[in-house]
Design a protein around this motif. Structure first.
Motif, PDB file in Angstrom:
ATOM      1  N   ALA A  72       0.840  -1.195   0.000  1.00 34.15           N
ATOM      2  CA  ALA A  72       0.000   0.000   0.000  1.00 34.15           C
ATOM      3  C   ALA A  72       0.875   1.245   0.000  1.00 34.15           C
ATOM      4  N   VAL A  73       0.421   2.258  -0.733  1.00 35.70           N
ATOM      5  CA  VAL A  73       1.114   3.551  -0.809  1.00 35.70           C
ATOM      6  C   VAL A  73       0.104   4.652  -0.464  1.00 35.70           C
ATOM      7  N   SER A  74       0.618   5.866  -0.284  1.00 37.57           N
ATOM      8  CA  SER A  74      -0.283   6.956   0.096  1.00 37.57           C
ATOM      9  C   SER A  74      -0.227   8.144  -0.863  1.00 37.57           C
ATOM     10  N   SER A  75       0.478   7.990  -1.981  1.00 38.02           N
ATOM     11  CA  SER A  75       0.568   9.081  -2.952  1.00 38.02           C
ATOM     12  C   SER A  75       1.083   8.546  -4.284  1.00 38.02           C
ATOM     13  N   MET A  76       0.898   9.339  -5.338  1.00 31.04           N
ATOM     14  CA  MET A  76       1.443   8.958  -6.633  1.00 31.04           C
ATOM     15  C   MET A  76       2.965   8.956  -6.586  1.00 31.04           C
ATOM     16  N   GLU A  77       3.533   9.891  -5.865  1.00 29.54           N
ATOM     17  CA  GLU A  77       4.994   9.939  -5.728  1.00 29.54           C
ATOM     18  C   GLU A  77       5.522   8.648  -5.101  1.00 29.54           C
ATOM     19  N   MET A  78       4.835   8.172  -4.061  1.00 30.77           N
ATOM     20  CA  MET A  78       5.253   6.936  -3.408  1.00 30.77           C
ATOM     21  C   MET A  78       5.070   5.743  -4.340  1.00 30.77           C
ATOM     22  N   LEU A  79       3.984   5.748  -5.106  1.00 24.02           N
ATOM     23  CA  LEU A  79       3.736   4.673  -6.061  1.00 24.02           C
ATOM     24  C   LEU A  79       4.874   4.617  -7.088  1.00 24.02           C
ATOM     25  N   ARG A  80       5.284   5.778  -7.581  1.00 22.68           N
ATOM     26  CA  ARG A  80       6.380   5.826  -8.561  1.00 22.68           C
ATOM     27  C   ARG A  80       7.702   5.344  -7.966  1.00 22.68           C
ATOM     28  N   SER A  81       7.843   5.434  -6.650  1.00 26.09           N
ATOM     29  CA  SER A  81       9.096   5.013  -6.008  1.00 26.09           C
ATOM     30  C   SER A  81       9.232   3.493  -5.938  1.00 26.09           C
ATOM     31  N   VAL A  82       8.126   2.769  -6.130  1.00 26.87           N
ATOM     32  CA  VAL A  82       8.174   1.307  -6.009  1.00 26.87           C
ATOM     33  C   VAL A  82       7.849   0.575  -7.304  1.00 26.87           C
ATOM     34  N   ALA A  83       7.330   1.282  -8.317  1.00 24.42           N
ATOM     35  CA  ALA A  83       6.891   0.592  -9.533  1.00 24.42           C
ATOM     36  C   ALA A  83       6.958   1.508 -10.746  1.00 24.42           C
ATOM     37  N   LYS A  84       6.978   0.889 -11.909  1.00 23.54           N
ATOM     38  CA  LYS A  84       6.899   1.612 -13.174  1.00 23.54           C
ATOM     39  C   LYS A  84       5.421   1.884 -13.459  1.00 23.54           C
ATOM     40  N   VAL A  85       5.051   3.154 -13.549  1.00 20.25           N
ATOM     41  CA  VAL A  85       3.647   3.520 -13.716  1.00 20.25           C
ATOM     42  C   VAL A  85       3.217   3.333 -15.175  1.00 20.25           C
ATOM     43  N   GLU A  86       2.158   2.560 -15.340  1.00 25.83           N
ATOM     44  CA  GLU A  86       1.500   2.403 -16.635  1.00 25.83           C
ATOM     45  C   GLU A  86       0.036   2.781 -16.460  1.00 25.83           C
ATOM     46  N   CYS A  87      -0.621   3.179 -17.534  1.00 25.64           N
ATOM     47  CA  CYS A  87      -2.053   3.504 -17.504  1.00 25.64           C
ATOM     48  C   CYS A  87      -2.368   4.505 -16.391  1.00 25.64           C
ATOM     49  N   GLU A  88      -1.646   5.603 -16.381  1.00 22.72           N
ATOM     50  CA  GLU A  88      -1.808   6.593 -15.317  1.00 22.72           C
ATOM     51  C   GLU A  88      -3.236   7.131 -15.250  1.00 22.72           C
ATOM     52  N   ASP A  89      -3.920   7.190 -16.403  1.00 25.25           N
ATOM     53  CA  ASP A  89      -5.308   7.665 -16.409  1.00 25.25           C
ATOM     54  C   ASP A  89      -6.195   6.753 -15.571  1.00 25.25           C
ATOM     55  N   PHE A  90      -5.972   5.444 -15.650  1.00 25.20           N
ATOM     56  CA  PHE A  90      -6.731   4.484 -14.834  1.00 25.20           C
ATOM     57  C   PHE A  90      -6.434   4.705 -13.350  1.00 25.20           C
ATOM     58  N   ILE A  91      -5.157   4.837 -13.022  1.00 32.77           N
ATOM     59  CA  ILE A  91      -4.758   5.029 -11.626  1.00 32.77           C
ATOM     60  C   ILE A  91      -5.402   6.283 -11.046  1.00 32.77           C
ATOM     61  N   LEU A  92      -5.370   7.371 -11.792  1.00 31.84           N
ATOM     62  CA  LEU A  92      -5.921   8.637 -11.295  1.00 31.84           C
ATOM     63  C   LEU A  92      -7.439   8.589 -11.190  1.00 31.84           C
ATOM     64  N   LYS A  93      -8.073   7.739 -11.995  1.00 28.97           N
ATOM     65  CA  LYS A  93      -9.542   7.623 -11.916  1.00 28.97           C
ATOM     66  C   LYS A  93      -9.988   6.796 -10.705  1.00 28.97           C
ATOM     67  N   PHE A  94      -9.275   5.692 -10.417  1.00 29.90           N
ATOM     68  CA  PHE A  94      -9.762   4.743  -9.405  1.00 29.90           C
ATOM     69  C   PHE A  94      -9.021   4.783  -8.074  1.00 29.90           C
ATOM     70  N   LEU A  95      -7.886   5.453  -8.023  1.00 31.74           N
ATOM     71  CA  LEU A  95      -7.136   5.508  -6.772  1.00 31.74           C
ATOM     72  C   LEU A  95      -6.987   6.947  -6.299  1.00 31.74           C
ATOM     73  N   PRO A  96      -7.041   7.188  -4.989  1.00 25.68           N
ATOM     74  CA  PRO A  96      -7.243   6.199  -3.924  1.00 25.68           C
ATOM     75  C   PRO A  96      -8.638   5.549  -4.031  1.00 25.68           C
ATOM     76  N   GLY A  97      -8.691   4.275  -3.729  1.00 27.80           N
ATOM     77  CA  GLY A  97      -9.954   3.556  -3.791  1.00 27.80           C
ATOM     78  C   GLY A  97      -9.755   2.062  -3.664  1.00 27.80           C
ATOM     79  N   PRO A  98     -10.854   1.289  -3.710  1.00 28.67           N
ATOM     80  CA  PRO A  98     -10.822  -0.151  -3.436  1.00 28.67           C
ATOM     81  C   PRO A  98     -10.409  -0.998  -4.640  1.00 28.67           C
ATOM     82  N   VAL A  99      -9.306  -0.610  -5.266  1.00 33.26           N
ATOM     83  CA  VAL A  99      -8.780  -1.319  -6.433  1.00 33.26           C
ATOM     84  C   VAL A  99      -7.288  -1.560  -6.208  1.00 33.26           C
ATOM     85  N   THR A 100      -6.822  -2.767  -6.514  1.00 24.64           N
ATOM     86  CA  THR A 100      -5.404  -3.098  -6.487  1.00 24.64           C
ATOM     87  C   THR A 100      -4.902  -3.114  -7.919  1.00 24.64           C
ATOM     88  N   VAL A 101      -3.805  -2.402  -8.192  1.00 29.57           N
ATOM     89  CA  VAL A 101      -3.227  -2.412  -9.534  1.00 29.57           C
ATOM     90  C   VAL A 101      -1.915  -3.197  -9.516  1.00 29.57           C
TER      91      VAL A 101
END
Length: 197
Positions: free
Chosen positions: A58-87
């Motif tokens: 679990a992360v608490s920001s887009m910056e933190m997410l980028r620190s652990v993974a290569k971001v793909e489909c950023e539009d999907f991430i911004l639409k559904f997260l934060p929220g009850p979805v695991t990517v």
């Protein structure tokens, strides 16, 4: 087992290699530093979870997410997260192999729960797997956590009380149906390139 609502105390335990349970909008999760191999071994042990099954984080920001993974489909991430979805995304080298069962990919939650976000903001990325014995019912209240963690952070009942929908953003595939499945499915199929396992 200690139960309370002291986020700072819970964060201190995690930062010192301990294991806690914490609330999210879906179910109560087990929290341990995502980069601490010893803490991850404890999580597998107390959940009786096979090492062949990866753990999400679990992360608490887009910056933190980028620190652990290569971001793909950023539009999907911004639409559904934060929220009850695991990517599911390609992990970076900061995450140890034990976390992902040697997979190149990692499941990531960005919970829509203030207490969880405050906790993760203090600790950095933590494990996000249900706070139960492997295969047993997911706890949706603090008093339902029965595994031997160092502290249960009590945030009251979970908003949804059911698991997240899991989406592989590398393959653009729905891996598990959960909360918000229909919304996720409509969005992905609207893009014209989604599949389901």
């Amino acid at each position: 087992m200690l139960v309370g609502n002291d986020i700072g105390h819970a964060a201190g335990i995690v930062k010192n290699g301990g294991v806690i349970a914490y609330p999210t909008e879906t179910v109560y999760g087990v929290g341990a530093l995502a980069t601490d191999v010893g803490a991850l071994e404890k999580v597998y042990r107390i959940k009786s979870r096979p090492l062949s099954q990866p753990l999400s984080i679990a992360v608490s920001s887009m910056e933190m997410l980028r620190s652990v993974a290569k971001v793909e489909c950023e539009d999907f991430i911004l639409k559904f997260l934060p929220g009850p979805v695991t990517v599911i995304l390609k992990k970076n080298r900061a995450l140890p192999d034990i976390l992902t069962a040697r997979s190149k990919y990692v499941g990531i939650r960005w919970p829509d729960n203030k207490m969880a976000l405050d906790l993760i903001g203090q600790t950095g990325p933590i494990v996000s797997t249900s706070a139960n014995l492997h295969g047993e019912k997911d706890p949706v209240r603090a008093e339902e956590v029965t595994i031997p963690v160092d502290y249960v952070l009590d945030g009251g009942p979970c908003k949804y009380g059911a698991p997240s929908t899991v989406v592989d953003l590398h393959e653009f595939t729905i891996v598990r149906k959960g909360i918000m499945y229909e919304d996720v499915r409509r969005y992905m199929y609207g893009c014209g390139c989604a599949t389901e396992d």
